[in-house]
Every structure is written in C-alpha cells, then in structure tokens.
Design an enzyme around this catalytic site. Sequence first.
Site, PDB file in Angstrom:
ATOM      1  N   HIS A 402      99.409  81.095 -10.233  1.00  0.00           N
ATOM      2  CA  HIS A 402      99.797  79.847  -9.047  1.00  0.00           C
ATOM      3  C   HIS A 402     100.825  79.902  -8.297  1.00  0.00           C
ATOM      4  O   HIS A 402     101.311  78.967  -7.575  1.00  0.00           O
ATOM      5  CB  HIS A 402      99.863  78.485  -9.764  1.00  0.00           C
ATOM      6  N   LYS A 592     105.835  65.676  -2.051  1.00  0.00           N
ATOM      7  CA  LYS A 592     105.468  66.948  -2.913  1.00  0.00           C
ATOM      8  C   LYS A 592     106.931  67.099  -3.675  1.00  0.00           C
ATOM      9  O   LYS A 592     108.109  66.391  -3.300  1.00  0.00           O
ATOM     10  CB  LYS A 592     105.289  68.063  -1.965  1.00  0.00           C
ATOM     11  N   ARG A 593     106.910  68.213  -4.599  1.00  0.00           N
ATOM     12  CA  ARG A 593     108.158  68.441  -5.263  1.00  0.00           C
ATOM     13  C   ARG A 593     109.251  69.086  -4.059  1.00  0.00           C
ATOM     14  O   ARG A 593     108.757  69.375  -3.108  1.00  0.00           O
ATOM     15  CB  ARG A 593     107.812  69.540  -6.344  1.00  0.00           C
ATOM     16  N   LYS A 598     109.442  74.767   0.269  1.00  0.00           N
ATOM     17  CA  LYS A 598     108.432  73.525   1.060  1.00  0.00           C
ATOM     18  C   LYS A 598     109.031  72.784   2.169  1.00  0.00           C
ATOM     19  O   LYS A 598     108.526  72.438   2.879  1.00  0.00           O
ATOM     20  CB  LYS A 598     108.161  72.467   0.056  1.00  0.00           C
ATOM     21  N   THR A 700      97.595  71.355  -2.735  1.00  0.00           N
ATOM     22  CA  THR A 700      96.433  70.547  -3.079  1.00  0.00           C
ATOM     23  C   THR A 700      96.594  69.087  -2.164  1.00  0.00           C
ATOM     24  O   THR A 700      95.556  68.436  -1.801  1.00  0.00           O
ATOM     25  CB  THR A 700      96.025  70.239  -4.214  1.00  0.00           C
ATOM     26  N   LYS A 704      94.015  66.285   0.175  1.00  0.00           N
ATOM     27  CA  LYS A 704      94.079  64.958  -0.004  1.00  0.00           C
ATOM     28  C   LYS A 704      94.152  64.055   1.250  1.00  0.00           C
ATOM     29  O   LYS A 704      93.592  63.304   1.375  1.00  0.00           O
ATOM     30  CB  LYS A 704      94.772  64.422  -1.285  1.00  0.00           C
TER      31      LYS A 704
HETATM   32  C1  26V Z   1     106.790  77.389 -13.799  1.00  0.00           C
HETATM   33  C2  26V Z   1     107.645  76.953 -14.682  1.00  0.00           C
HETATM   34  C3  26V Z   1     108.374  77.901 -15.452  1.00  0.00           C
HETATM   35  C4  26V Z   1     109.074  77.220 -16.629  1.00  0.00           C
HETATM   36  C5  26V Z   1     109.414  75.866 -16.428  1.00  0.00           C
HETATM   37  C6  26V Z   1     108.135  75.245 -16.036  1.00  0.00           C
HETATM   38  C7  26V Z   1     107.320  75.564 -15.068  1.00  0.00           C
HETATM   39  C8  26V Z   1     106.485  74.736 -14.679  1.00  0.00           C
HETATM   40  C9  26V Z   1     105.517  75.245 -13.718  1.00  0.00           C
HETATM   41  C10 26V Z   1     105.701  76.608 -13.301  1.00  0.00           C
HETATM   42  C11 26V Z   1     104.911  77.094 -12.333  1.00  0.00           C
HETATM   43  C12 26V Z   1     104.610  76.193 -11.241  1.00  0.00           C
HETATM   44  C13 26V Z   1     103.481  76.735 -10.328  1.00  0.00           C
HETATM   45  C14 26V Z   1     102.902  75.800  -9.626  1.00  0.00           C
HETATM   46  O1  26V Z   1     102.919  74.647  -9.833  1.00  0.00           O
HETATM   47  N1  26V Z   1     102.267  76.237  -8.578  1.00  0.00           N
HETATM   48  C15 26V Z   1     101.379  75.351  -7.554  1.00  0.00           C
HETATM   49  O2  26V Z   1     100.064  75.318  -8.006  1.00  0.00           O
HETATM   50  C16 26V Z   1      99.203  74.556  -7.293  1.00  0.00           C
HETATM   51  C17 26V Z   1      97.937  74.637  -7.852  1.00  0.00           C
HETATM   52  O3  26V Z   1      97.478  75.856  -7.693  1.00  0.00           O
HETATM   53  C18 26V Z   1      99.408  75.045  -5.855  1.00  0.00           C
HETATM   54  O4  26V Z   1      98.438  74.361  -4.954  1.00  0.00           O
HETATM   55  C19 26V Z   1     100.735  75.044  -5.342  1.00  0.00           C
HETATM   56  O5  26V Z   1     100.801  75.940  -3.987  1.00  0.00           O
HETATM   57  C20 26V Z   1     101.724  75.894  -6.137  1.00  0.00           C
HETATM   58  O6  26V Z   1     102.958  75.816  -5.737  1.00  0.00           O
END
Ligand code: 26V
Length: 854
Positions: A402, A592-593, A598, A700, A704
Amino acid sequence: MIYIACNTPWTAGVREGLDADGPLGSDRKDSDVTDDIATPDASVPDFLATPSVAEVEALRQAIRAKLVYQVAGREERANARDWFQAATLATRDRIVDRWRAANDETAAQGHRRVCYLSMEFLIGRLLSDALGNLGLTETMRQALAGLGVDLEDVFAQEPDAALGNGGLGRLAACFMESMASIGIPAIGYGIRYENGLFRQLIQDGRQREVPEDWLSLGNPWEFQRSGIFYDIGFGGHVTQGPDGAMEWHPGEVVRAIAYDTPVVGWRGQWVNTLRLWSARATDPLQLEAFNKGDHIGAQADRVRAEAISRVLYPGDDTPAGQELRLRQEYFFASASLQDMIRRHLRMDGDIATLAAKNAVQLNDTHPAIGVAELMRLLVDLHGMEWERAWDIARATFSYTNHTLMPEALESWPVALMERMLPRNMQIIYLINARHLEQARAEGLIDGQLSSVSLIDEQHGRRVRMGHLAFVGSHKVNGVSALHTGLMKTTVFAELDRACPGRIVNKTNGITFRRWLMRANPGLTRLIVDTIGPRVLDDAERLEDLAPHARDASFQAAFAQQRRVAKEALAKVVQDRTGIVVDPAALFDVQIKRIHEYKRQLLNILQTVALYNAMRAQPMGNWAPRVKIFAGKAAPSYHQAKLIIRLANDVSKVINSDPTVRGLLKVAFLPNYNVTLAESIIPAADLSEQISTAGLEASGTGNMKFALNGALTIGTLDGANVEISERVGLDNIFIFGLKAAQAVAMRQDGYDARVTVAGSDDLQEVLRAISDGVFSPEEPDRYRGLVEGLLAHDSFLVTADFDSYVAAQHLVARKWERPSEWWRSAVMNTARVAWFSSDRTIREYADEIWDLPVR
Ligand code: 26V
C-alpha cells in the site's frame, strides 16, 4: 457466484451448523429467536419500499423485547443510547440465521475461503449499513417512530469504530462488505483494540489527542467466542529433539480470544465474519503472588499481556520501531493462522489441502510474519516436510503493498526477532537461504543478491518484511496502475526480475452501498428515479446517467441534491467550529490524513494567494468559496501538526476579515473519521487530490468524491490517473508534475528558491506566512516552516504551485457556468462505476484467490 438461494427459509430450514465457530447459539433463549422477516423484494430499493404493517409491528415488538430483557430498560425512561442498543440487537437477530446459513453452505460446498489479514479495519458505524443491506431501514424507521423514537437519533448514538488509521484500514472494511455482497466466503482477521484511533480536539488551533473508547458502553455487534482461543508464545529458546524436530519453549504465553462481528452483504444474501482477537494473560489472577500480598506485582503479567490489544498504533507512515508493535503483529498473525488450520482440519481432515481451501491475503506487511509462522505450524507442529510446507504457504499467501514511502517499509532488527521470536527467526533464515540459492542459480550476482535478500545488512541487520511477504506469496499486488508500475521499478525491481509475473495490479475500489446509497440517499433516489433500480445491484448501470448530463432539468435536480447536503454540512460546520458558511458557495474539500506528501500545505498556500487576490480587488468577479479541511496527524509527526495549526490560523484571520466576507471562508473540521466523511463527501463540489505524483499509492477518497459528483482537482498520481481516463479530461482538473518528472526533479536537486524568485504571488504568500500575518501573537511561528520549504522542498510544493493556481482558476471559471459544472458533475457519477470494490474483489477472486465468481 456463491449466493445462497434467495428464498431460503431462514429460520425454518437451516441445517445445524457444521462450523462450531459460526453463530450456533446453543444457549439461545426462545425470546431471542427472530421473527421470520422475508428477504427484501429484490426489485424495490429499500428506501422506496413501503414495509408492511406486520413487518413493522414484528420489528417493534422485537425491539421492545430487547429493551426489556437485554438492556433492562423501561420504555418510558429509555434514552437514545438504550434504543440504539435495543435496535441493534434486534437487527443482529435478523442476521444470525443468515450467518449460520452462509457458514453451513461454505462447509457443505467445500468452498475455498478468503482469510483477509489486516491490522486495521476502519469500519465506522454499522447499524445503518446493516439495515440498508438487509432492506430494513424503512421498517426500522417506522418501528421506532411508533415508539416515539427517531431513527437518525438512534444512528447518532453508535460510536464510530476507528480500528484503523486511514486508507488501508478503510479499504479492508470496503472489501469485507463487498465480499459479503458478492457472496465470497471470507473471514477478516484483526485486532480488537480497546482504544482505536485517538479523538482529535482542536484547541487554540492545535491538534490535541485524547483516547477514544468505543467499547465503553459495550458493543452490541460482537459475539465473544469464549471457546475460541489460542495461546501465542513469545521469547524463550529453541531445542532440537533426537528426531531432529525443533521445539520452541516460549518464555511467555499470551492468550488470543476471538470476538466475532457479522458482516452482512447487499440484500442480506450472504454474511461473513470479522474476527478480532483480544489479548488476555493465561493466568490473569496470579493468585499465588496476590495471596502473598504482592497485589500490584500480581497484575504485571496481565497488564503486559493485555497491552497487545490495548491500542491502535496511530502512525500511518513510519514503522513504530517498537517491540509492542511486533508483538501485535505476531499475536494476530499467529492466532489467525492457528484458527484457519483448526477450522480446516475440522472440515477437511487433511492438512495437505490447506491451500486448496484457504487463501490468505496479507494487507500490507503488518501480518507478513505469518509467512514464517505458517511454516512453523506446518513443519514443527504438523510434522510436514519443508518443501511441501513451502509449496502450501506460497499457494496460500498473497500480499498487497500500500505504500512505497521508504520510511513506511517495515523492517525489524534481527536481534529483536531473535529475542522475541527465536524459532520464527530461524525459519526466516532458512527461507532466505533457499531463496538466495535459487536467485544465484538464476544468475543474480552480488549486488543483486543483497537487494533481494530478506536481510538488510546495510542498516544494522534487519528483516525486510516486504521481501518476506513477497517471497512467501504467489501473487503480490499494487493498488493502482501507476503504483504497481512503480513497485516494479523501485523497491521490488530485483525481485520482480527474479519472479516475473508475480506482481499484478488491483486498482482499489469503494463500496457504493456505504459511499453512495447510505451516505447520499437523496442522490441515490434521484439516480434510481432517473435510470431505474437495477443500478442498485449493478453499478455499471450508472453509465445510463450519461445521456442525462446535458439535460437542464436533470442538472437542476442533481444540483438540488447537492444543495441539501451542503445545507446539512453547513450546520455541522457551524456546530463544530462556530464558522458560518454559505451553502451557495463552492465547497472545496481536502479530507484525509495530514501528511507532507498529501500536500495540505499546497492547498493552504493557494488559499492565502486567493485571499491576497481578493483583498487586492474586493469588487472583482470572484466565485465565493469555502475551503474545508479535516484530518488527523500522527501524534509524533510535528510537521504535520504544524500544518494543522497553520490551517487553523489561516482560517481565523480570513474568516474575520470583513474585506472577503461572502467571498472566502476556511474551516478545519476536528476529529475526521468515517462518519464525518459520510456527511462531507455528498456536500463537496471540489475534491482535492493533490499529492506529489508518485507518492500516493492509490487514494480511495478520490473515488468517493467522484461517485458523488464532485469534480477532482488533482495530480496524475495513484488512482487519479485511472479516474481521469474514465471521467475524461473535460471533467477533471489535472495539474502539476508527473511522477517521472517529480523523480527527475528531486534527483537533479530541485531549488525552491529559484522557483519562488520567479513567482510574485508565491513570494507574497510565503512572506505573509513567514512574517506572522496569520500568527500575530507569535510572528515567528511559521518562519521555520517557510525556511524549510525554501531549503529543501521534498514534496515539490513550490514546484507545482503555479500549475495548481492555474487549475484552481479554471475551477472558478467552470463554477461560473453552472450548466458546464453540473454536466461534468453528472459525468463523474456516470463514469466511475469501475471503482466499485465489487469489481476490485472480483479481480482478486479471479486472478489471485482462484475463486469462482460471476
Ligand atoms: C504503516 C504503519 C507503520 C507502523 C505504524 C502503523 C502503520 C500503519 C499503516 C502503515 C501503512 C499505511 C499505508 C496506507 O494506509 N496506505 C494507503 O493505502 C490506501 C489503500 O490502498 C491507498 O489508497 C493510499 O494511497 C495509501 O496511502
């Protein structure tokens, strides 16, 4: 297509469950047995149907019974929360028999089942979703009305379950809904965090995090399965028996207990399970220590064990280099795989057919330790020979990536792994030895070998979790066409060369049930009235709206729906921020975050530029705008938090400046979550998707907004590329550097100072921010931010500024020509059916999971 027959007599003809982990309810009381409410008439959408008096009355009686016997409440004194509890329990009863039937069908037919392993499920509220999918919204509305209770008030009582950070977690929730709607047997495995993502307060313009406690009043959706638990080991040592078998003697054991939530699909025809694990100490009481008087010490084990499911990591960008995070990952991966094997052996009896009956999807690398864990379970516990076990593992697993952001690629120090998971670490070494041997045989040489190795030797010996997931999977996917292409040329370039064909693309999708039908019932009704109800079952029919895009009366009706949603949002904005906004203005939205890539900062800079221009010519021909921001920053991400503060400071100055009254307003809405998104998206005119090209894997939110008829202003990044191809360049505002240009520019050492020197507008904006125009009480507050931007503009904010401002200009020009605007808006809704998560899931089923689907 694995539907159970529409006319299944749910309560009468259900076989006894074969699946002991299904909702068997052997201790169910008679009073809990549901009334037999028929499956909704497939031709009538729920919100247009008129429920029969008998149906309404039956549901009302069921709610009453729940209020009395399970909530122990009194009708005359019950509050909205009590009614929520009672209404949810009554709804849940209508799901249970379908749930059991789906489990029975899966068992009887021997279908392959999907195990979706995800650290995050951002499910939000469930009641309106469940009622909508069951076709019971109207029935419930009337049943409650007869009790003097308003359905919307009841909906509002449900906490927003925020067991996720952002896109990855919401995608998991949309996928669960789509798998249930398509009728694919699936179980989502994750962690039952006691505290989900923090609640965001904005105080003096700054983010403050306070714990969120979604379980504090109980959770009527879940079933605790006290009989389903697994013991998860940590630490200790490994010995080798006389027969050569390895045995792990963990130093600590934590118990994982299952909590199940039903996930009901569209029209209630299939129900899957979301199984979340909660951690308990194996000996929580420590009676001996307690009796000896060590009352506090006796709690230590419990606290340490239960910390595993206490809280969701609130970062979404950097691996929290913390032991607890690794403990969470192993805890849920091991419990889920043990559960999968136990269930498989009960149904099939033969471990050799594990892969034929189970497909495990790894949602990012968070559950990647599962690759080593499955090998451990098969080889050490089930006595399987290594090569056979490896074939099974590879056939079972697939992995979704992701993000390519280097700081988010998980890796764990070898020393930590050896200490915490000694046997798993040995297995990783064995996997790596075989993997490198094969790579060498295929002709890879030194540098290439070190880049495909599971162990990164450059940064103090770390296990690369993405590599582990890659080699342990038969398919690896990206989440948009662009992102998948970049996976092949960046992080996984060598692995892709060594394993051609393993990387595939599966562009993300969203569930239209939640993001159109539930979030925007007014627009849905208009669509159904215009092109008929088939669209509710077949999203592709949205295309039938295209011929209406130029029709003035249809445009007016479409605009009217937007207006209703904007009035509702204006009220939310006022309630939460005190800011008054005009629903007639263009609502320009970025939610968004908060992350530098971003580029909320780019949006803020353009806002200030617009403000400057309006002040310079207050009588000019301006399209009135409301800039709306919402999003959370990771608590330790200082730059992101400073951007939140800047947005709030800018908002304060602009909103109180009489020169731009009626022309420009800025609002930062606190505590962004799924529920808030559901109210903002239908009200948005413009969707901001402005990441530095190449850095947003998919997005995503972009889908929406487009589905609800907002126009996108965006870069050619992630799924924006595919959205622009579908809606057409006339109906989207694309600007900025492309991914390859952005890479080249950053490599060549981009100098922001040169760009800024060439742009008077940008100079003025940066000077104002730097000099404290928006922070008069602390003029230097943003000096460092501006200097940092000039010194190293890593996300190319200044490089894209002019192009973004020009695109915003085109937005304003189009807004002034309503018939053009609304034609484009309709075309967005008409042309984004492909972004349904039903389509995405069908692709996974077909090309990754090898499942039969329609
Ligand atoms: C990494 C970590 C590292 C440790 C701490 C907790 C944590 C939580 C999440 C992540 C990875 C985040 C990746 C993420 O959310 N990617 C998003 O995924 C979406 C669904 O595929 C995508 O639409 C977004 O572009 C992408 O940023």
